[in-house]
Design an enzyme around this catalytic site. Structure first.
Site, short mmCIF file in Angstrom:
data_model
loop_
_atom_site.label_atom_id
_atom_site.label_comp_id
_atom_site.label_asym_id
_atom_site.label_seq_id
_atom_site.Cartn_x
_atom_site.Cartn_y
_atom_site.Cartn_z
N GLY A 144 44.83 32.19 55.37
CA GLY A 144 43.55 31.47 55.99
C GLY A 144 43.90 32.46 57.93
N ARG A 189 40.08 33.80 51.31
CA ARG A 189 39.25 34.24 49.87
C ARG A 189 37.55 35.14 50.10
NH1 ARG A 189 36.72 27.48 49.94
NH2 ARG A 189 36.47 27.41 52.66
N GLY A 192 34.46 34.04 51.32
CA GLY A 192 34.43 32.35 52.85
C GLY A 192 34.12 33.48 53.98
N SER A 199 43.26 25.49 56.94
CA SER A 199 42.37 24.78 57.12
C SER A 199 43.28 23.35 57.16
CB SER A 199 40.79 23.48 57.19
OG SER A 199 41.18 23.19 55.99
N ASP A 200 44.14 22.46 58.00
CA ASP A 200 45.05 21.11 57.30
C ASP A 200 44.82 20.87 55.65
OD1 ASP A 200 46.92 21.82 59.00
OD2 ASP A 200 45.49 20.60 61.09
N HIS A 248 51.17 23.32 62.81
CA HIS A 248 51.35 22.12 63.11
C HIS A 248 52.11 21.06 61.86
CE1 HIS A 248 48.88 19.44 64.15
NE2 HIS A 248 47.67 18.86 63.41
N GLU A 295 27.82 17.38 89.81
CA GLU A 295 29.10 16.60 90.44
C GLU A 295 30.26 15.54 88.67
OE1 GLU A 295 28.44 16.01 93.40
OE2 GLU A 295 30.66 14.86 93.56
N GLU A 335 31.31 20.91 89.12
CA GLU A 335 32.51 20.77 90.31
C GLU A 335 34.20 20.89 89.36
OE1 GLU A 335 31.40 18.56 93.43
OE2 GLU A 335 33.31 18.45 94.15
#
Ligand SMILES: NC(=O)C1=CN([C@@H]2O[C@H](COP(=O)(O)OP(=O)(O)OC[C@H]3O[C@@H](n4cnc5c(N)ncnc54)[C@H](OP(=O)(O)O)[C@@H]3O)[C@@H](O)[C@H]2O)C=CC1
Ligand SMILES: CC[C@](O)(C(C)=O)C(=O)O
Ligand SMILES: [Mg+2]
Ligand SMILES: [Mg+2]
Length: 407
Positions: free
Chosen positions: A92, A116, A119, A154-155, A179, A299, A303
């Site tokens: 991956g 892959r 992909g 990916s999970d 993870h 704002e 900032e």
């Protein structure tokens, strides 16, 4: 300290902050330990002799010892020697595959990538200089060569992809994750943990893009490390070395479960979901009260991101408060508890939704859609189309450094 001395100290600290790398971070740890013994009291060093210098038990809060591993324990030569017989296969190539893969490669490790061929990641790997047949392969081919398989898919896809390759990994003695998702939520993911391999985790606490950019600046991201299964008896040593090899500076010990709970929670709250929600609510109220788009954006976001949050990042919330006016400080101190009270029930609901697997089921359902990338794009495009972020695009272009480049 009188006000002038304090201001000079503040300015000096601001100037030195951006130059802090791993060595700087180590220094600040020991400075903090000297200045505030009750916060970072070293209570012991080192369980295993080989990690004697690297492993520290630190009380970040008095009475709660935590284990931290240091990059200093793994100088490059030692790291290269330790892993000289290993083939790291990155399976991956998303944000983490990119960051960790390139860092491993630059650290002189024997690393290959498996993705892959049809992909989007294949093209990204080519763009990053991985070469088909040399160090870029299909997932199946890379898995077959792996001694350490790094499951950076990916999970949502991971369990199914692993199921398809698990019987064709003759050399693999270690599964590495970034993870705790697959292992903690095995019931939901269907991941079948093999009994004969070390199962370890190093989760960089930040985007894979930052894993790479900090490495290139000779800095290092924080990482969480854990061992789920220690077949070799060396799993902790191995994961601490791997954490350094992929570009982490300090490694904080955790468990798979604690990593995934805190990660899913944090990204939905302060790190991503929460800031979009708070920024948008603040912007919308300003606009509803007749403020111009640029005033509302400056704002709210500009900032925060350009001036105040970097001060918090460098030296803490109190430091940022002290760098703002008496008037601002008074109001912020009064209103912070109101925000805490309003947010806490939402955060408690969110934590429970993580703990009971709802967030996981949602991530799996969505991530397994054939159209998940396009569906995501639609939603993130909708954020980009919000007035606040369209204004932001134009305000950013007017930053002097961008305006000069004609952005
Ligand atoms: N993003 C981050 O910075 C962080 C991520 N993590 C964790 O690291 C791991 C990897 O995450 P991340 O790098 O973001 O990657 P993504 O979650 O974006 O996953 C992308 C990779 O998965 C592949 N993939 C998706 N579906 C399939 C499938 N059906 N078959 C084969 N390959 C598939 C994609 O290949 P293709 O292009 O071919 O579709 C791509 O290479 C996850 O466990 C994540 O939670 C941890 C810390 C931070
Ligand atoms: C904050 C999101 C993250 O957990 C990360 C970059 O650490 C992720 O899953 O991408
Ligand atoms: Mg995450
Ligand atoms: Mg994370």
């Amino acid at each position: 300290m009188n006000a002038n001395v304090a201001r000079t100290a503040l300015r000096a600290a601001t100037r030195s902050a951006p130059r802090r790398g791993a060595a700087g971070a180590a220094r600040s740890l020991s400075i903090a330990a000297t200045a505030r013994p009750s916060l970072t009291k070293m209570v012991s060093a080192a369980a295993k002799p080989s990690l004697a210098r690297g492993l520290k038990t630190i009380e970040f809060t008095e009475g709660i010892p935590e284990k931290v591993y240091e990059r200093e324990d793994w100088p490059l030569e030692k790291l290269q020697d330790y892993f000289k017989n290993e083939t790291f296969a990155i399976l991956g190539y998303g944000s983490q595959g990119h960051g960790q893969g390139l860092n491993l490669r630059d650290n002189g490790m024997n690393v290959i990538v498996g993705v892959r061929k049809d992909g989007a990641s294949w093209q990204e790997a080519l763009d990053d200089g991985w070469q088909p047949g040399k160090n870029l392969f299909s997932i199946e081919e890379a898995a077959e060569k792996a001694t350490i398989a790094m499951l950076l898919l990916s999970d949502a896809a991971c369990a199914k992809v692993y199921d398809g390759i698990k019987d064709k990994m003759p050399n693999t003695h270690t599964l590495y994750f970034s993870h705790g998702f697959q292992i903690t939520y095995q019931k939901e993911t269907g991941f079948q943990a093999p009994k004969d391999k070390d199962i370890i985790l190093c989760a960089p606490k930040g985007s894979g893009r930052t894993v790479r950019s900090l490495f290139l600046e000779s800095r290092g991201i924080n990482g969480s490390i854990a061992v789920f299964q220690d077949v070799s008896g060396n799993a902790f040593e191995k994961v601490s070395a791997m954490g350094v090899a992929v570009g982490c500076g300090y490694l904080y010990e955790t468990t798979f479960e604690r990593e995934v709970y805190s990660d899913l929670y944090g990204e939905r709250a302060c790190l991503m979901g929460g800031i979009q929600g708070l920024f948008k609510a603040q912007y919308d109220v300003l606009r509803a009260n007749g403020h111009s788009p640029s005033e509302a954006f400056n704002e709210t976001c500009e900032e925060a991101l350009q001036s105040l949050y970097p001060l918090v990042g460098a030296n803490g919330m109190d430091y940022m408060y002290k760098a703002c006016s008496t008037t601002a400080r008074r109001g912020a101190l009064d209103w912070a508890p109101e925000f805490e009270k309003a947010c806490k029930p939402v955060l408690e609901k969110l934590y429970e939704s993580v703990r009971n697997g709802s967030e996981t089921r949602r991530a799996l359902e969505f991530g397994n859609r054939k159209t998940y990338r396009q569906d995501f794009d639609k939603e993130t495009d909708a954020i980009a189309a919000q007035e606040m972020w369209k204004v932001g695009h134009k305000v950013r272009a007017l930053r002097p450094e961008n305006a000069a480049k004609g952005l």
